[in-house]
Design an enzyme around this catalytic site. Sequence first.
Site, short mmCIF file in Angstrom:
data_model
loop_
_atom_site.label_atom_id
_atom_site.label_comp_id
_atom_site.label_asym_id
_atom_site.label_seq_id
_atom_site.Cartn_x
_atom_site.Cartn_y
_atom_site.Cartn_z
N LYS A 107 35.75 43.15 11.03
CA LYS A 107 35.28 42.10 10.46
C LYS A 107 36.02 41.59 8.96
O LYS A 107 36.40 42.25 8.24
CB LYS A 107 33.86 42.52 9.72
CG LYS A 107 33.18 41.49 9.04
CD LYS A 107 31.71 41.86 8.64
CE LYS A 107 31.26 40.95 7.52
NZ LYS A 107 30.04 41.41 7.10
N ASP A 125 31.90 37.15 0.83
CA ASP A 125 30.43 36.90 1.67
C ASP A 125 29.61 36.51 0.30
O ASP A 125 29.06 37.39 -0.09
CB ASP A 125 30.08 38.15 2.28
CG ASP A 125 28.75 37.87 2.79
OD1 ASP A 125 28.35 36.63 2.98
OD2 ASP A 125 28.12 38.80 3.54
N LYS A 140 23.43 34.88 -1.88
CA LYS A 140 23.24 36.19 -2.30
C LYS A 140 22.74 36.05 -3.89
O LYS A 140 23.32 35.44 -4.61
CB LYS A 140 24.15 37.24 -2.12
CG LYS A 140 24.73 37.76 -0.86
CD LYS A 140 25.93 38.87 -0.78
CE LYS A 140 26.09 38.93 0.70
NZ LYS A 140 25.00 39.87 1.52
N ARG A 169 28.39 39.41 12.15
CA ARG A 169 28.05 39.70 13.48
C ARG A 169 28.32 38.47 14.21
O ARG A 169 28.70 38.48 15.37
CB ARG A 169 26.40 39.98 13.91
CG ARG A 169 25.60 38.91 13.42
CD ARG A 169 24.25 39.24 13.22
NE ARG A 169 23.83 40.25 12.01
CZ ARG A 169 22.80 41.00 11.66
NH1 ARG A 169 21.72 40.80 12.61
NH2 ARG A 169 22.82 41.79 10.67
N1 BES Z 1 28.42 42.02 4.08
C1 BES Z 1 26.91 42.15 4.22
C2 BES Z 1 26.50 43.48 4.08
C3 BES Z 1 26.70 44.55 3.17
C4 BES Z 1 25.84 44.66 2.36
C5 BES Z 1 27.87 44.96 2.91
C6 BES Z 1 26.05 45.56 1.07
C7 BES Z 1 28.19 46.01 1.82
C8 BES Z 1 27.06 46.11 1.03
C9 BES Z 1 26.37 41.31 5.33
O1 BES Z 1 26.96 40.04 5.78
C10 BES Z 1 25.13 40.89 5.14
O2 BES Z 1 25.00 40.20 4.31
N2 BES Z 1 24.06 41.39 5.81
C11 BES Z 1 22.70 41.06 5.81
C12 BES Z 1 22.24 40.73 7.24
C13 BES Z 1 20.89 40.06 7.18
C14 BES Z 1 20.62 38.83 6.61
C15 BES Z 1 20.04 40.25 8.48
C16 BES Z 1 21.90 42.16 4.94
O3 BES Z 1 22.31 43.37 5.36
O4 BES Z 1 20.93 41.82 4.10
ZN ZN Z 2 29.13 40.10 5.19
MN MN Z 3 26.36 38.45 4.87
#
Ligand code: BES
Ligand code: ZN
Ligand code: MN
Length: 491
Positions: free
Chosen positions: A257, A262, A269, A343
Site C-alpha cells: 500500500k 491519507d 480525518k 483496500r
Molecule cells: N491508513 C488508515 C489506517 C491507519 C490508521 C493506519 C491508524 C495507521 C494508523 C486507513 O486508510 C483508514 O483510514 N482506515 C479506516 C477504515 C474505515 C474507514 C473502514 C479506519 O481504520 O478507520
Molecule cells: Zn490509509
Molecule cells: Mn484511510
Amino acid sequence: MKLTARKTGHEFGERDTVALFLPEGGEDVKGAEIPDDISHIVDRANLGFFGGKSGECAFIPIAGRPALIIAGLGKPAEITRETLRNSAALVTGTARKMKIKELDVVLPRLKGLEEKPVLCALAEGMYLANYAFDRYKTRKDETDAPVQSVSFHSVDTAGAARLLREVSIICSNSLLCRDLINETSERANPVSIAAEAKKLARLKGVSCTVLGRRELEKLGMGLLLAVGRAGANPPRMAILKYTGNPRGKKSLALVGKGITFDSGGLNLKPSGHIEDMRSDMAGAAACIYTIKAAAELGLKKNLYAVIPLCENMPGGNSYRPGDVYRSYNGMTVEIGNTDAEGRLVLADALAYTEFRLKPDYIIDIATLTGACLICFGEIIAGLLTPSDELAGALHAAGEETGERLWRLPLYGDYAEDLKSDIADISNVSSTRNAGTIIGASFLNSFVKSTPWAHLDIAGTSWGSKQRGYRPKNATGYGVRLFMELIKNLEI
Ligand code: BES
Ligand code: ZN
Ligand code: MN
C-alpha cells in the site's frame, strides 16, 4: 555502520572501547561468561555493581586500559535473539551519547545459543539502533553521534564476515525504508517514490515499470484512479521485478500500500488522527527495500513488487461516498467511506498482480486499519490468509526476526457485511465491528486462486515511542521479515 570480524585474542589499546554483554546472576555466572581475551581488562573494573539485568548499560573508563561499555542480558534462561538485539541497541545508544565512533564487541558465551545467532542478533541490534532521522535539523544533535564501525571478535572470522555482510545489507535497507516513511509527504509523493523504485533497475537482475495516469486508464484501474483523483501529485503504479533464479519457474509477488498521504479524503480525518498519515506508504516502502536487499545480496530467488501509489485528498475533484467505480478485475465497488482507500488501491493491484504476473504466492503489506492498532498495539502485525502454508512460513519468519505477527481468521461470514445495494461490493461494512477482518475480506475477493496473505501493519510500522532497537516513528517493519521468509521459500 561498518561491521567487521576480528580474530579473538586481539590486543586492545587504551584508546579502544570494548563492548561486553553480561547475564544477570551472581559473580560466578559473570565470571564464567567473561571470555579470556578480555578478563585481564575487566579485572580492574568492579563489576559487583553491575546486575546484568536487561535494560542495564554502563560506560566504564579505566585508566591505562580500554574503556568498557557493559550491557545486561537479563536472566540466562530468558535470553532470546530479540532480547540480545535490544541489549545491543543499548550499547549503540550509549556509544552514540559518548560519541564513540569505533567499537569492539566481545561475544558472550551463552548456554543453549550458538555463536552465530548471537553474533547476528547483536550485530542487528547495534545496526538498527544506530539511526536518527535528522535531515531537517539545521544543527545536528550535539549529544548524539552515529557509531561508524564495529568489530566483532570471533574464532571463525571468515564465517563471521559472511554473516555480517548479510546483516549489514538487510539492516541498511531497513534504515532506508525508515527514511522513506519518515520523509515528508511533500517530498515522498507518488511520483518521487515511483522514481526511487525505478532507480533500483540499476541493480543486477532488477527491472522496473512505472505506469502513469494514461496507462492506468487503459488498464482499467478505476479504483486507484478514483482514490488518487484529487491529489496534486498524480497516481502511479510501480512494478519491480527481480530475477535471481532465471531457470526457476516460481515467484513471490509483494504488493505494498502506497498512500503517500491519507487525509481520509472527503471523509476527512480529524486532528489526532491525521498527523502521521505520511506513513501510509509504509507497506510500499517495505516492498521496495526488500527488492533492493534481495538484489544486493544476489539471492537466487524470483520476486515482484507491485506498488500502487497515490494521495488520498479532499477537493472538488475528489471521489465521493456513494460513487461506484470499476476495478481492474471488472467488479464494481460502491464507496461507503473515502477513508477506506487502502483496500481500493490494493484491490486493483492484487487483481493486476494475479492476472498479469501470475506469481505462485502473493503477499500484500498495508497500513490498512486503525482496528489492527487497537487490537495488537504497536507490537505485532495482523496476518490474514486462507493459506496455512503462508501463515506458517510468515509466522516463523516473524519469530526469527522479531518482526512478529499473529493470525486472525477470515471466515466467509464476514464478507456478507460488505454487500452493496447498487454495486458488486462496498468498501466498508455497515458496522464498526471486526475492522481488520473486514478489510482483509474485501481484499480477499480480488484474489482468485493464488495462495495469498495479507499483513496489516497499521500498528507495527510506526512507533509512538522508542522500543529497544526500534526508534520512535518509522520502524522499517517488513524488510527483515520478508528477507527471512524469502530465504526459506522455494521460489
Ligand atoms: N491508513 C488508515 C489506517 C491507519 C490508521 C493506519 C491508524 C495507521 C494508523 C486507513 O486508510 C483508514 O483510514 N482506515 C479506516 C477504515 C474505515 C474507514 C473502514 C479506519 O481504520 O478507520
Ligand atoms: Zn490509509
Ligand atoms: Mn484511510
